[in-house]
Scaffold this active site. Structure first.
Site, PDB file in Angstrom:
ATOM      1  N   PHE A  91     -18.773  15.565 -25.937  1.00 54.70           N
ATOM      2  CA  PHE A  91     -18.432  14.655 -27.043  1.00 54.70           C
ATOM      3  C   PHE A  91     -18.430  13.195 -26.618  1.00 54.70           C
ATOM      4  CE2 PHE A  91     -14.233  14.135 -25.293  1.00 54.70           C
ATOM      5  CZ  PHE A  91     -14.019  15.353 -24.645  1.00 54.70           C
TER       6      PHE A  91
ATOM      7  N   LYS B 226      -0.119   7.396 -23.478  1.00 57.22           N
ATOM      8  CA  LYS B 226       0.333   7.646 -24.857  1.00 57.22           C
ATOM      9  C   LYS B 226       1.810   7.249 -24.969  1.00 57.22           C
ATOM     10  CE  LYS B 226      -3.446  10.405 -24.599  1.00 57.22           C
ATOM     11  NZ  LYS B 226      -4.249  10.524 -23.370  1.00 57.22           N
TER      12      LYS B 226
ATOM     13  N   TYR C 266       0.826  -1.212   0.000  1.00 61.46           N
ATOM     14  CA  TYR C 266       0.000   0.000   0.000  1.00 61.46           C
ATOM     15  C   TYR C 266       0.855   1.255   0.000  1.00 61.46           C
ATOM     16  CZ  TYR C 266      -3.883   3.107   0.834  1.00 61.46           C
ATOM     17  OH  TYR C 266      -4.824   4.090   0.689  1.00 61.46           O
TER      18      TYR C 266
ATOM     19  N   PHE D 162      -6.711  22.035 -24.651  1.00 62.03           N
ATOM     20  CA  PHE D 162      -7.093  20.627 -24.695  1.00 62.03           C
ATOM     21  C   PHE D 162      -8.284  20.453 -23.757  1.00 62.03           C
ATOM     22  CE2 PHE D 162      -7.197  16.143 -23.751  1.00 62.03           C
ATOM     23  CZ  PHE D 162      -7.322  15.668 -25.036  1.00 62.03           C
ATOM     24  N   THR D 163      -9.211  19.578 -24.164  1.00 62.51           N
ATOM     25  CA  THR D 163     -10.502  19.456 -23.482  1.00 62.51           C
ATOM     26  C   THR D 163     -10.376  19.299 -21.961  1.00 62.51           C
ATOM     27  OG1 THR D 163     -10.418  17.139 -24.126  1.00 62.51           O
ATOM     28  CG2 THR D 163     -11.800  18.571 -25.460  1.00 62.51           C
TER      29      THR D 163
ATOM     30  N   ARG E 260     -13.151  15.873 -33.709  1.00 63.50           N
ATOM     31  CA  ARG E 260     -12.412  16.913 -32.982  1.00 63.50           C
ATOM     32  C   ARG E 260     -12.798  18.240 -33.603  1.00 63.50           C
ATOM     33  NH1 ARG E 260     -10.209  15.348 -28.207  1.00 63.50           N
ATOM     34  NH2 ARG E 260     -12.451  15.287 -28.189  1.00 63.50           N
TER      35      ARG E 260
ATOM     36  N   ASP F 204       2.597  19.984 -20.914  1.00 65.43           N
ATOM     37  CA  ASP F 204       1.774  18.804 -21.090  1.00 65.43           C
ATOM     38  C   ASP F 204       2.614  17.874 -21.951  1.00 65.43           C
ATOM     39  OD1 ASP F 204       0.119  16.776 -21.954  1.00 65.43           O
ATOM     40  OD2 ASP F 204      -1.654  18.055 -22.094  1.00 65.43           O
TER      41      ASP F 204
HETATM   42  C1  P70 Z   1      -6.846  11.363 -26.635  1.00 65.41           C
HETATM   43  C2  P70 Z   1      -6.713  11.291 -25.127  1.00 65.41           C
HETATM   44  C3  P70 Z   1      -5.719  12.783 -23.528  1.00 65.41           C
HETATM   45  C4  P70 Z   1      -4.882  13.923 -23.194  1.00 65.41           C
HETATM   46  C5  P70 Z   1      -4.140  14.605 -24.191  1.00 65.41           C
HETATM   47  C6  P70 Z   1      -3.368  15.720 -23.823  1.00 65.41           C
HETATM   48  C7  P70 Z   1      -2.575  16.468 -24.848  1.00 65.41           C
HETATM   49  C8  P70 Z   1      -4.057  15.493 -21.592  1.00 65.41           C
HETATM   50  C9  P70 Z   1      -4.838  14.383 -21.885  1.00 65.41           C
HETATM   51  C10 P70 Z   1      -5.620  13.730 -20.774  1.00 65.41           C
HETATM   52  C11 P70 Z   1      -7.972  10.929 -24.407  1.00 65.41           C
HETATM   53  C12 P70 Z   1      -9.070  11.898 -24.617  1.00 65.41           C
HETATM   54  C13 P70 Z   1      -9.302  12.906 -23.699  1.00 65.41           C
HETATM   55  C14 P70 Z   1     -10.305  13.797 -23.910  1.00 65.41           C
HETATM   56  C15 P70 Z   1     -11.072  13.705 -25.053  1.00 65.41           C
HETATM   57  C16 P70 Z   1     -10.887  12.685 -25.934  1.00 65.41           C
HETATM   58  C17 P70 Z   1      -9.883  11.791 -25.727  1.00 65.41           C
HETATM   59  N1  P70 Z   1      -6.064  12.502 -24.687  1.00 65.41           N
HETATM   60  N2  P70 Z   1      -3.360  16.128 -22.550  1.00 65.41           N
HETATM   61  O1  P70 Z   1      -7.507  10.468 -27.179  1.00 65.41           O
HETATM   62  O2  P70 Z   1      -5.049  12.516 -20.454  1.00 65.41           O
HETATM   63  O3  P70 Z   1      -6.832  10.847 -21.047  1.00 65.41           O
HETATM   64  O4  P70 Z   1      -4.886  10.219 -19.609  1.00 65.41           O
HETATM   65  O5  P70 Z   1      -6.655  11.697 -18.729  1.00 65.41           O
HETATM   66  O6  P70 Z   1      -4.154  14.211 -25.459  1.00 65.41           O
HETATM   67  O7  P70 Z   1      -6.280  12.265 -27.260  1.00 65.41           O
HETATM   68  P1  P70 Z   1      -5.904  11.259 -19.927  1.00 65.41           P
END
Ligand code: P70
Length: 437
Positions: A421, A230, A44, A96-97, A354, A187
């Site tokens: 989305f 990734k 743990y 980024f979202t 996107r 990032d």
């Molecule tokens: C994708 C994924 C995640 C991502 C990223 C960057 C540049 C942070 C994150 C978050 C998953 C995804 C996320 C949101 C919408 C659609 C798809 N990208 N910064 O497919 O990381 O997912 O590990 O929490 O691309 O591009 P995590």
């Protein structure tokens, strides 16, 4: 597709033939990663696996400290809680979202300081993810350095098409921020792909190993958020890394509330072992060249056929330009969403929207944000598909392009309040609603 509400996120993977939804967590792990998983220390607290992961992050990224998180957004949550207060402004090279949602939830506001070329799918620029130094200086002046807790630089820029940032640009950002006493955060989700592009395109780096380039890139940052799903070649995991011990302390305080103990952050010991091993594999020059070149292989076929794509071809995906693909549709008819649905119906290939759906609504006006980029992302998982799979995808996209006039728009019939989305549902517009131009 109808059952899934014309949203590729709502399909069952069993019903997908070639899955290009994302490169996130869809990587194939190596024999060494699988065997490292068998060695996971599931204590743990203070697990050996944590120290293995910490050592890999220190060696390869160069940051002194690391707190594991369940995935990238967990790290975004922590850094946003630690540094952002209501009224703060966080400049970044395109939104980024998940990153922006966490900034907004802390009362912060994202300001886009990416170069203009990034918003133009046809613009040619070797480092289309670069920060516009003038825009950044202007933002700092407008909002005041005291209201900018950090600048967030993504390498590569996902929503611009997987576009890289140059080493020179990182130095320039660092210099400007240092003169104002502002931190710079990375990032680093796809930073290895970024390092490969620097090797490929920036004078002076052709003979340097990607490993050294990544290390130099990270030396210009105070820390990073990371989605290990990734670059790190695993199926789950992330981390927040930093040099500053006060931030480390705060991250340790926050992580126990939201993720788990600071030595596991929501991950199993075996997950941390797989990440540690993946970190060493991801900077293998031959591997990363193959990875980026496979994306290029798909993109070149589409480009040769005249299909409108984002150029230059990025590091993790080929992006179809739905505006030019389906000029008959208004953006509010969700052209990228419609194109992703058609691709699945044509060949069982799953892609991701996107564009306007991903972009969501403005929190103040509640209007749809209308991003310049209206794209369909064909994202290539690492070490999963062969080039023959890419041929099938190219063939299907080309056949859609030949009958593009037949493709109709969509109506949104269910809209969730945030990150819509992922679960929004759509229906095809009734025939006859719109006569084709
Ligand atoms: C994708 C994924 C995640 C991502 C990223 C960057 C540049 C942070 C994150 C978050 C998953 C995804 C996320 C949101 C919408 C659609 C798809 N990208 N910064 O497919 O990381 O997912 O590990 O929490 O691309 O591009 P995590």
């Amino acid at each position: 597709m109808a059952e899934a509400g014309y949203n590729t996120f709502l399909l069952r993977s069993e019903d997908v033939y070639i899955d290009l939804l994302t490169d996130s967590g869809t990587n194939a792990m190596s024999d060494r990663q699988w065997s490292a998983m068998m060695m996971g220390d599931e204590a743990y607290a203070g697990a050996r696996s944590f120290y293995n992961m910490e050592r890999a992050v220190r060696e390869i990224y160069g940051f002194k400290h690391m707190v594991p998180t369940h995935q990238g957004r967990g790290a975004e949550h922590l850094i946003s809680r630690i540094l952002i207060r209501p009224g703060h402004v966080i400049p970044g090279n395109m939104y980024f979202t998940t990153t922006r949602v966490h900034q907004e939830m802390q009362g912060g506001m994202f300001v886009d300081v990416v170069i203009d070329e990034a918003h133009d799918p046809a613009a040619q620029h070797p480092f289309k993810g670069n920060v516009d130094i003038f825009k950044l200086a202007e933002a700092i002046q407008t909002y005041g350095a005291q209201n900018v807790p950090y600048v967030n630089v993504a390498c590569t820029v996902n929503l611009a098409g997987g576009q890289p940032v140059s080493m020179q640009n990182l130095r320039d950002v660092r210099e400007l921020c240092a003169s104002h006493g502002i931190r710079v955060w990375c990032d680093a989700t796809r930073a290895v792909e970024n390092a490969f592009f620097i090797k490929d395109r920036e004078p002076g780096y052709a003979d340097k190993p990607v490993r050294a380039i990544l290390h130099e890139m990270m030396s210009y940052f105070d820390g990073c958020t990371m989605s290990a799903k990734k670059d790190c070649l695993v199926n789950i995991g992330g981390f927040l890394a930093m040099n500053d011990e006060t931030i480390l302390q705060q991250a340790r305080e926050q992580v126990v509330i939201f993720e788990g103990m600071p030595t596991y952050g929501g991950l199993a010991g075996r997950d941390m072992e797989a990440i540690a091993q993946g970190i060493y594999e991801m900077v293998d020059d031959a591997y990363i060249a193959h990875r980026v070149n496979q994306v290029r292989y798909l993109g070149e076929q589409l480009r040769a056929a005249g299909v409108p794509i984002v150029e230059p071809i990025g590091g993790h995906a080929v992006f179809l330009d739905a505006r030019r693909f389906l000029p008959q549709l208004d953006q509010e008819e969700f052209p990228a969403q419609a194109l992703a649905a058609e691709l699945y119906i044509d060949s069982g290939v799953r892609a991701m929207e996107r564009g306007i759906v991903s972009s969501g609504r403005d929190p103040m006006t509640k209007e749809n944000r209308r991003p310049k980029l209206e794209l369909v992302r064909l994202t290539i998982p690492r070490r999963v598909y062969t080039d023959r799979h890419m041929d099938v995808v190219a063939w299907s996209v080309k056949s859609l392009y030949e009958r593009r006039e037949e493709i109709r728009g969509l109506d949104m019939v269910y809209e969730p309040p945030t990150l819509r989305f992922f679960s929004a549902r759509f229906e095809p517009q009734p025939v006859g609603v719109k006569t084709l131009a």
